[in-house]
Design an enzyme around this catalytic site. Structure first.
Site, PDB file in Angstrom:
ATOM      1  N   CYS A 198       0.813  -1.220   0.000  1.00  0.00           N
ATOM      2  CA  CYS A 198       0.000   0.000   0.000  1.00  0.00           C
ATOM      3  C   CYS A 198       0.846   1.270   0.000  1.00  0.00           C
ATOM      4  O   CYS A 198       0.644   2.173  -0.817  1.00  0.00           O
ATOM      5  CB  CYS A 198      -0.982  -0.012   1.168  1.00  0.00           C
ATOM      6  SG  CYS A 198      -0.217   0.090   2.817  1.00  0.00           S
TER       7      CYS A 198
ATOM      8  N   HIS B 101      -2.576   1.257   6.867  1.00  0.00           N
ATOM      9  CA  HIS B 101      -2.947   1.159   5.456  1.00  0.00           C
ATOM     10  C   HIS B 101      -3.132   2.561   4.881  1.00  0.00           C
ATOM     11  O   HIS B 101      -3.573   3.479   5.583  1.00  0.00           O
ATOM     12  CB  HIS B 101      -4.233   0.353   5.275  1.00  0.00           C
ATOM     13  CG  HIS B 101      -4.530   0.019   3.841  1.00  0.00           C
ATOM     14  ND1 HIS B 101      -3.868  -0.973   3.152  1.00  0.00           N
ATOM     15  CD2 HIS B 101      -5.394   0.569   2.949  1.00  0.00           C
ATOM     16  CE1 HIS B 101      -4.318  -1.016   1.906  1.00  0.00           C
ATOM     17  NE2 HIS B 101      -5.241  -0.096   1.760  1.00  0.00           N
TER      18      HIS B 101
ATOM     19  N   HIS C  33      -5.798   2.008  -4.233  1.00  0.00           N
ATOM     20  CA  HIS C  33      -4.918   1.441  -3.214  1.00  0.00           C
ATOM     21  C   HIS C  33      -4.520   0.020  -3.589  1.00  0.00           C
ATOM     22  O   HIS C  33      -5.118  -0.610  -4.462  1.00  0.00           O
ATOM     23  CB  HIS C  33      -5.589   1.477  -1.832  1.00  0.00           C
ATOM     24  CG  HIS C  33      -6.681   0.468  -1.641  1.00  0.00           C
ATOM     25  ND1 HIS C  33      -6.875  -0.212  -0.460  1.00  0.00           N
ATOM     26  CD2 HIS C  33      -7.660   0.019  -2.486  1.00  0.00           C
ATOM     27  CE1 HIS C  33      -7.908  -1.025  -0.567  1.00  0.00           C
ATOM     28  NE2 HIS C  33      -8.413  -0.905  -1.780  1.00  0.00           N
TER      29      HIS C  33
END
Length: 364
Positions: free
Chosen positions: A279, A327, A339
Site C-alpha cells: 500500500c 494502510h 490502493h
C-alpha cells in the site's frame, strides 16, 4: 481361630499376563480413536473463517509497514557505514604515504651521516657552499616537521573514523535484527491465513478468493478507469464527504494518473514497483512520478504533508486507515481511492468507507 479367605484366581501369570494387559490397552485406544473420529470438531463457518483471515491480513499489513520501516533504517545505516569505511580507507592510504615519506627522509639521513653544524662550517673549504646546504637542510627539516604533523592528524582521523564505523555497525546489526523479526511476523501471519482458508471447502474458498480478487467495488472499477487519467472521470465527480469534488490539478493529477496506470497489478508485501506494490509502496511511487519524494511507511507518510479532515478531502490526498495507521490509499474524489489492498487483491479503486478511517494528509 484364624479367618479363612478364598484365594483369588489369576487366570494368567507371567508373560501371559503382560500380553493380556497390552491387548486390553490397545483395544481401549482403538475404541477411543473411533469414538473421537465419530465426534470430530465441525468445520468452522465460512463467515468465521473470513473474519479471522481478514484480521490476520490486517495484522500482516501492520507488520509489513514495520518491516518497511526497518528496511529503510537498515539501508540508511548500511550506507552510512559504507561511507565511513571508505573515508577510513582513504585516510589510511594518506597516512601510509606520509609514513613512507618520513621513512625515506630518515633513511637518507642515516646513510649520509650528520656532523655538528659548527664542525661542518670549520671543515668546509667553501663557506658559501655550506650556507647554501644549511638552508636546504632547514627547508627539509620544515618539510619533515609538517609531515610529522600530518601523520599525527591522520592517525587521529583514522581512529575517530574507525570508532564511528564500529558504532554504525552496531546500529546496522540492531536494525537488521528488527528487520528479520518483522519479516518472520509477516510470514507467520500470512501462513496462518492460508491455513485458515484451507479449512474451507473448495466451493467456499473459491467464493472467498473471487470476492477478494474482485473487491466489493468491482461494479464501479471498470467504469471508473476510463476517465481522463487525472481523477476527472465522471465517476470521480460524485460528491465527496463535505461538498463538491474539485478536479485534480498539477502534481496531484500526475500522481493519480500514475496510480491509475497501476490498477490490476498484484499486491506484494514490501514491494515498491514497478510490477507489484504494497500500500505505501504504491503511494510513494505515485507521488515520486509527480516529482515528490515521500517516506516509505504509512506512519511516516501521514506526517509528510499537512493534515486535512475527511470533510476537506481533495484528489491526491493520502488517506489512512485503522488505529495503527497501517494502510494508505490515494484519494481520487467521490469518496474513493486507489490502493493496493492485500495479498490476492490487486491494485484497485475502492470506497474509503471500506475500512476504518484514521486520517488524511495533503502533499504540498
Amino acid at each position: 481361630m484364624a479367618a479363612h479367605r478364598k484365594p483369588k484366581y489369576f487366570p494368567f501369570g507371567g508373560q501371559a499376563a503382560r500380553t493380556a494387559a497390552t491387548l486390553a490397552l490397545a483395544s481401549a485406544a482403538t475404541a477411543t480413536v473411533f469414538q473421537g473420529t465419530g465426534h470430530a470438531a465441525p468445520r468452522p463457518a465460512p463467515a468465521q473463517v473470513r473474519a479471522q483471515v481478514d484480521r490476520l491480513y490486517e495484522e500482516a499489513e501492520a507488520a509489513t509497514e514495520k518491516y518497511n520501516g526497518a528496511k529503510e533504517q537498515v539501508d540508511r545505516a548500511r550506507a552510512a557505514f559504507d561511507r565511513l569505511r571508505d573515508e577510513a580507507a582513504r585516510r589510511t592510504e594518506r597516512l601510509n604515504r606520509s609514513r613512507d615519506a618520513l621513512g625515506a627522509i630518515a633513511t637518507a639521513q642515516y646513510r649520509s651521516g650528520t656532523l655538528d653544524p659548527t664542525l661542518q662550517l670549520a671543515f668546509t673549504s667553501d663557506p658559501d657552499d655550506y650556507l647554501e646546504r644549511a638552508s636546504l637542510a632547514e627547508k627539509i627539516g620544515d618539510r619533515q616537521a609538517a609531515t610529522i604533523t600530518e601523520v599525527r592528524r591522520e592517525i587521529g582521523a583514522v581512529q575517530r573514523l574507525r570508532a564511528q564505523s564500529e558504532d554504525q555497525l552496531r546500529e546496522l546489526r540492531t536494525h537488521e535484527t528488527e528487520l528479520r523479526r518483522q519479516k518472520t511476523t509477516v510470514r507467520s501471519k500470512l501462513s496462518a491465513a492460508r491455513e485458515l482458508l484451507g479449512q474451507l471447502d473448495t466451493k467456499d474458498r473459491a467464493r472467498y478468493e473471487a470476492d477478494v480478487a474482485a473487491g466489493d467495488d468491482s461494479a464501479t472499477d471498470a467504469g471508473s478507469t476510463h476517465g481522463s487519467g487525472t481523477g476527472a472521470g465522471r465517476g470521480d465527480q460524485d460528491p465527496a464527504p463535505g461538498g463538491p469534488v474539485p478536479d485534480a490539478t498539477g502534481r496531484a493529477a500526475e500522481a493519480i494518473s500514475f496510480a491509475r496506470a497501476q490498477i490490476g497489478k498484484p499486491y506484494v508485501w514490501g514491494a515498491t514497483g514497478p510490477s507489484s506494490y504494497d500500500c505505501s509502496g504504491l503511494t510513494q511511487a505515485a507521488w515520486r512520478a509527480a516529482g515528490v519524494t515521500l517516506p516509505r511507511t504509512t506512519y511516516t507518510q501521514i506526517n509528510a504533508g499537512h493534515r486535512v479532515s475527511r470533510a476537506e478531502l481533495a484528489p491526491g490526498d493520502l488517506v489512512f486507515f485503522y488505529s495503527g495507521v497501517s494502510h494508505v490509499g490515494l484519494y481520487i474524489g467521490g469518496g474513493r481511492m486507489i490502493h493496493a489492498p492485500r495479498p490476492g487483491a490487486p491494485v484497485r479503486i475502492a470506497p474509503i468507507d471500506q475500512m476504518p478511517f484514521a486520517g488524511a494528509t495533503r502533499i504540498s
